[in-house]
Design a protein around this motif. Sequence first.
Motif, PDB file in Angstrom:
ATOM      1  N   GLY A   1       8.358   4.436  -1.100  1.00 34.66           N
ATOM      2  CA  GLY A   1       7.299   5.008  -0.493  1.00 34.66           C
ATOM      3  C   GLY A   1       6.065   4.228  -0.281  1.00 34.66           C
ATOM      4  N   GLN A   2       6.159   2.807   0.046  1.00 37.60           N
ATOM      5  CA  GLN A   2       5.137   1.951   0.079  1.00 37.60           C
ATOM      6  C   GLN A   2       5.125   1.286   1.439  1.00 37.60           C
ATOM      7  OE1 GLN A   2       5.167  -0.334  -3.721  1.00 37.60           O
ATOM      8  NE2 GLN A   2       3.118   0.857  -4.295  1.00 37.60           N
ATOM      9  N   VAL A   3       4.124   0.664   1.799  1.00 41.83           N
ATOM     10  CA  VAL A   3       4.238  -0.067   3.235  1.00 41.83           C
ATOM     11  C   VAL A   3       3.512  -1.532   2.946  1.00 41.83           C
ATOM     12  CG1 VAL A   3       3.237  -0.079   5.626  1.00 41.83           C
ATOM     13  CG2 VAL A   3       4.006   2.056   4.526  1.00 41.83           C
ATOM     14  N   LEU A   4       4.214  -2.345   3.583  1.00 39.93           N
ATOM     15  CA  LEU A   4       3.702  -3.829   3.539  1.00 39.93           C
ATOM     16  C   LEU A   4       2.643  -4.053   4.751  1.00 39.93           C
ATOM     17  CD1 LEU A   4       3.059  -6.759   2.486  1.00 39.93           C
ATOM     18  CD2 LEU A   4       5.336  -7.189   3.690  1.00 39.93           C
TER      19      LEU A   4
ATOM     20  N   ALA B   1     -11.887  -6.779   2.692  1.00 43.39           N
ATOM     21  CA  ALA B   1     -12.882  -5.775   3.065  1.00 43.39           C
ATOM     22  C   ALA B   1     -12.915  -5.219   4.452  1.00 43.39           C
ATOM     23  CB  ALA B   1     -14.457  -6.399   2.874  1.00 43.39           C
ATOM     24  N   SER B   2     -12.412  -6.268   5.293  1.00 41.36           N
ATOM     25  CA  SER B   2     -12.384  -6.015   6.951  1.00 41.36           C
ATOM     26  C   SER B   2     -11.157  -5.149   6.975  1.00 41.36           C
ATOM     27  CB  SER B   2     -12.059  -7.197   7.518  1.00 41.36           C
ATOM     28  OG  SER B   2     -13.297  -8.096   7.346  1.00 41.36           O
ATOM     29  N   VAL B   3      -9.967  -5.397   6.353  1.00 39.73           N
ATOM     30  CA  VAL B   3      -9.161  -4.374   6.480  1.00 39.73           C
ATOM     31  C   VAL B   3      -9.428  -2.826   5.958  1.00 39.73           C
ATOM     32  CG1 VAL B   3      -6.465  -3.859   5.699  1.00 39.73           C
ATOM     33  CG2 VAL B   3      -7.181  -6.309   6.109  1.00 39.73           C
ATOM     34  N   GLY B   4     -10.157  -2.955   5.062  1.00 35.94           N
ATOM     35  CA  GLY B   4     -10.673  -1.621   4.609  1.00 35.94           C
ATOM     36  C   GLY B   4     -11.430  -0.879   5.446  1.00 35.94           C
ATOM     37  N   GLU B   5     -12.056  -1.337   6.433  1.00 33.11           N
ATOM     38  CA  GLU B   5     -12.697  -0.938   7.578  1.00 33.11           C
ATOM     39  C   GLU B   5     -11.750  -0.068   8.478  1.00 33.11           C
ATOM     40  OE1 GLU B   5     -15.281  -3.493   9.546  1.00 33.11           O
ATOM     41  OE2 GLU B   5     -16.436  -3.990   7.739  1.00 33.11           O
TER      42      GLU B   5
ATOM     43  N   GLY C   1      -8.589   1.031  -0.799  1.00 36.22           N
ATOM     44  CA  GLY C   1      -8.716   0.939  -2.385  1.00 36.22           C
ATOM     45  C   GLY C   1      -8.037   1.887  -3.275  1.00 36.22           C
ATOM     46  N   ASP C   2      -7.961   3.249  -2.906  1.00 39.83           N
ATOM     47  CA  ASP C   2      -7.212   4.136  -3.749  1.00 39.83           C
ATOM     48  C   ASP C   2      -5.707   4.076  -3.580  1.00 39.83           C
ATOM     49  OD1 ASP C   2      -9.668   5.045  -4.172  1.00 39.83           O
ATOM     50  OD2 ASP C   2      -9.711   6.513  -2.460  1.00 39.83           O
ATOM     51  N   HIS C   3      -5.140   3.232  -2.485  1.00 39.69           N
ATOM     52  CA  HIS C   3      -3.732   3.272  -2.387  1.00 39.69           C
ATOM     53  C   HIS C   3      -3.122   1.699  -2.599  1.00 39.69           C
ATOM     54  CE1 HIS C   3      -3.341   7.448  -1.256  1.00 39.69           C
ATOM     55  NE2 HIS C   3      -4.408   7.278  -0.497  1.00 39.69           N
ATOM     56  N   LEU C   4      -4.026   0.807  -3.021  1.00 39.85           N
ATOM     57  CA  LEU C   4      -3.450  -0.547  -2.963  1.00 39.85           C
ATOM     58  C   LEU C   4      -2.522  -0.924  -4.237  1.00 39.85           C
ATOM     59  CD1 LEU C   4      -3.677  -2.967  -1.450  1.00 39.85           C
ATOM     60  CD2 LEU C   4      -6.017  -3.717  -2.636  1.00 39.85           C
TER      61      LEU C   4
ATOM     62  N   VAL D   1       1.043  -1.173  -0.098  1.00 43.60           N
ATOM     63  CA  VAL D   1       0.082  -0.138  -0.061  1.00 43.60           C
ATOM     64  C   VAL D   1       0.876   1.235  -0.109  1.00 43.60           C
ATOM     65  CG1 VAL D   1      -1.816   1.357   1.103  1.00 43.60           C
ATOM     66  CG2 VAL D   1      -1.829  -1.273   1.369  1.00 43.60           C
ATOM     67  N   ASP D   2       0.264   2.315  -0.603  1.00 47.54           N
ATOM     68  CA  ASP D   2       1.155   3.731  -0.654  1.00 47.54           C
ATOM     69  C   ASP D   2       1.075   3.982   0.939  1.00 47.54           C
ATOM     70  OD1 ASP D   2       1.580   3.516  -3.397  1.00 47.54           O
ATOM     71  OD2 ASP D   2      -0.261   4.842  -3.643  1.00 47.54           O
ATOM     72  N   ALA D   3       2.166   4.649   1.464  1.00 47.81           N
ATOM     73  CA  ALA D   3       2.329   4.934   2.789  1.00 47.81           C
ATOM     74  C   ALA D   3       1.109   6.162   3.144  1.00 47.81           C
ATOM     75  CB  ALA D   3       3.797   5.555   2.924  1.00 47.81           C
ATOM     76  N   ALA D   4       0.879   6.881   1.966  1.00 47.39           N
ATOM     77  CA  ALA D   4       0.033   8.100   2.229  1.00 47.39           C
ATOM     78  C   ALA D   4      -1.343   7.485   2.722  1.00 47.39           C
ATOM     79  CB  ALA D   4      -0.126   8.932   0.997  1.00 47.39           C
ATOM     80  N   GLY D   5      -1.670   6.391   2.348  1.00 53.43           N
ATOM     81  CA  GLY D   5      -2.902   5.596   2.658  1.00 53.43           C
ATOM     82  C   GLY D   5      -3.144   4.998   4.060  1.00 53.43           C
TER      83      GLY D   5
END
Length: 513
Positions: free
Chosen positions: A361-364, A392-396, A402-405, A321-325
């Motif tokens: 600039g990404q995070v795992l 979906a659970s992580v998205g909560e 979704g915008d940074h995945l 994921v982008d770190a900004a997210g």
Amino acid sequence: MNAAYYDVVVLGSSLGGLVAGALLAKNGFRVLVLGQDDVGPTYRVGNVTLPRRPFDFLPAASPVVRRSFNELALHQQVRRRISTSDVPFQVCLPRTRFNGSTERESLEREIEREFPEVKRPIEDIHRAIARASEALDAMTENDLVWPPEGFFERREFQRAASQLPFASRGSEIWDPLAELAEDHPFRHVVQTPARFASSLDPGQLSGVGIARPYASWLGGGVKIDGGHAWLRRQLTERLETYSGELRPRERADRIVLRRGSVSAVRLASTGETLGCGFVVANCELARLLRIVPDRSPFEDVFERIGEPQPRWFRYTLNLVVDAAGIPAGMADDVFYVRDPDRGRAAETMLHIERHPVDENGQVLLCVETLLLRRAVEDSPSYLDTVRERVLASVGELVPFLGDHLSIVDSPHDGRDPFDVRARRSLPVEEPWSRGPDTMEAIFGFPVRGALGACAMPTRTPIDRLYLCNDQVVPGLGLEGALLAASTVARLVVRHDRRKDWMRRGLWTKSDFS
């Protein structure tokens, strides 16, 4: 005639097997460690290395780790690479977010903020857990056999366990959370980290099995720079330094007995027979039973304490994921209980490990959940939908996920890794190391032994065949695996006195002599 001979053959190369092998090699034994289908702690997707599950070295402060790593001249190296956090973990529930803290004042403020109505009982719980953990430290300082067998071992173990603050009430029935209502959310704060740290069916966790991981998390948790893979490499180097040998891609398909005692193992790839004095099984008991000539010697053990039964599987989903997210207040380890009323279903209870920002600039985010064995085995299509439900659970927790995945993959569901932005599958190395068969099973045990944390014995009914896996002290997780490794190394050394002259030499010092 055997082509080669080893004093000890270790079947399995997890951390417990490598520790046992390295300790025995240090004590003058010629040791061979076989991978026995171990797929390792990481895997590759394209140019990215991903973990197979979150890794927190919670037993870093345990005396068994200090003693074993000192013996292997590894303790100082590990100390230089470990780090802790002021906010080592978070537990998120509906309408509740609890931040663990190593600072007493911060922890008190957190309790006051989230659970003011039960502040006094929670402070009592923390004191009881701290006392229990300190008493367990004192136990693991001693050279006890885990689990104890026979009169003298049981007597020594009970004498040491008498110092536990709940000894008079029985460790299995001791509930550190007894002052709280059954549905109180703080129970999830304490129990959820233990469910992921343990190798025991979560429904069978004893008071010790719940208290020990929680105390370790409150102590700061422990991250190792380089993670599981670095620690595994260091143990492998120690094994080889003391003239031991690791064959990670090899496995034994038969244990050869002579007059009821181990005499050799046969390699699956070549059919070669290797003579040996001892076999240490660092694999599941069910896998061991498939390669012994006859399982009937184990029937008495199963009659007495039962046979372990798989109840859960560990499932991992890796998200780049982008770190900004990533939300600003997200801790390195988050335990998410999405729906406490639904129990431990796949999408309702997660452990999310946040890795540092990389050069891009990404995070795992390494996400782990537990899947019911029956759901996995009874429904062929079950694993096809787990990825989306967990995502979906992580998205909560991560609202703009979704915008940074960037990349989504699980090594366990049999599906290809997916590049979200390019909308294409990614190549994988070693595809044989992926799929449902690589999920780690969590077992239930009809009878639990000492402290409610022990299960299978280290000594098997076959002479010179020892068990050293997660099923020996499953209630203490990784610490239990290292306790089993230390115990087996000590038992083998005591069994074979022919190496005494080497251990008495001026050039070496052993904690096991």
